[in-house]
Design a protein around this motif. Structure first.
Motif, short mmCIF file in Angstrom:
data_model
loop_
_atom_site.label_atom_id
_atom_site.label_comp_id
_atom_site.label_asym_id
_atom_site.label_seq_id
_atom_site.Cartn_x
_atom_site.Cartn_y
_atom_site.Cartn_z
N GLU A 48 0.87 -1.20 0.00
CA GLU A 48 0.00 0.00 0.00
C GLU A 48 0.89 1.23 0.00
O GLU A 48 1.81 1.33 0.82
CB GLU A 48 -0.89 -0.06 1.24
N ASP A 49 0.65 2.16 -0.92
CA ASP A 49 1.53 3.33 -1.07
C ASP A 49 1.07 4.53 -0.24
O ASP A 49 1.81 5.50 -0.12
CB ASP A 49 1.65 3.73 -2.55
N THR A 50 -0.14 4.50 0.30
CA THR A 50 -0.64 5.63 1.08
C THR A 50 -0.40 5.34 2.57
O THR A 50 -1.03 4.44 3.13
CB THR A 50 -2.14 5.85 0.82
N ASP B 75 -2.98 -3.25 -2.48
CA ASP B 75 -3.64 -2.08 -3.04
C ASP B 75 -3.54 -2.19 -4.57
O ASP B 75 -2.52 -2.62 -5.10
CB ASP B 75 -2.92 -0.82 -2.54
N GLN C 257 -4.10 0.43 -6.78
CA GLN C 257 -3.47 1.62 -7.34
C GLN C 257 -2.15 1.91 -6.64
O GLN C 257 -2.11 2.44 -5.53
CB GLN C 257 -4.43 2.81 -7.24
N LEU C 258 -1.07 1.52 -7.31
CA LEU C 258 0.29 1.70 -6.79
C LEU C 258 1.11 2.45 -7.84
O LEU C 258 0.80 2.35 -9.04
CB LEU C 258 0.94 0.33 -6.54
N LYS D 226 -12.31 0.42 -0.84
CA LYS D 226 -11.90 1.46 0.11
C LYS D 226 -13.04 2.45 0.25
O LYS D 226 -13.80 2.62 -0.71
CB LYS D 226 -10.65 2.16 -0.42
#
Ligand code: MN
Length: 134
Positions: free
Chosen positions: A10-12, A54, A56-57, A106
């Motif tokens: 997960e990038d966030t 996730d 969207q990375l 999400k």
């Protein structure tokens, strides 16, 4: 039962921190990777019981990362739970076609996450028992 190891991709940071806290409260050991490349490095060090991915990375997205994992004999059996902010028609099919075992929308809802994680771990454990020699 031994503690389960879960890899979060997960990038966030606010999302990975939330996931980390929820899963640690459930007794899981957690590692976090901020992108697919870091996830592959961590996978080489330690095999997780479950991957939370996730979609969207940056760079390689979660669908491509999952396709890669599911194409490798050493990682194909690790369950992948996808997280997606997408809610477009056809997304479910694309996510499952990439090899994800389940997905959650999400924002992350605690009970849904706990249920999905327990379900995937139970399913994977049952599959291992069936494969074990008697
Ligand atoms: Mn993301």
């Amino acid at each position: 039962m031994a503690a389960t190891h879960i890899l979060i991709v997960e990038d966030t940071p606010s999302n990975s921190e939330l996931l980390n806290d929820l899963l640690e409260l459930q007794g899981h050991q957690v590692a976090v990777a901020a992108d697919a490349a870091e996830a592959f490095r961590r996978l080489a060090d330690r095999r997780p019981d479950l991957i939370i991915m996730d979609i969207q990375l940056p760079e390689m997205d979660g669908l491509e990362a999952t396709r890669t994992l599911k194409g490798r004999p050493e990682t194909r059996d690790i369950p992948v739970l996808a997280l997606t902010a997408l809610a477009m028609r056809g997304d479910r099919e694309r996510i499952l076609a990439a090899g994800c075992d389940a997905y959650l929308p999400k924002p992350i809802e605690r009970d849904a996450l706990v249920q999905a994680v327990q379900g995937l771990l139970a399913r994977a454990g049952a599959a291992r028992l069936e494969e074990a020699p008697r």
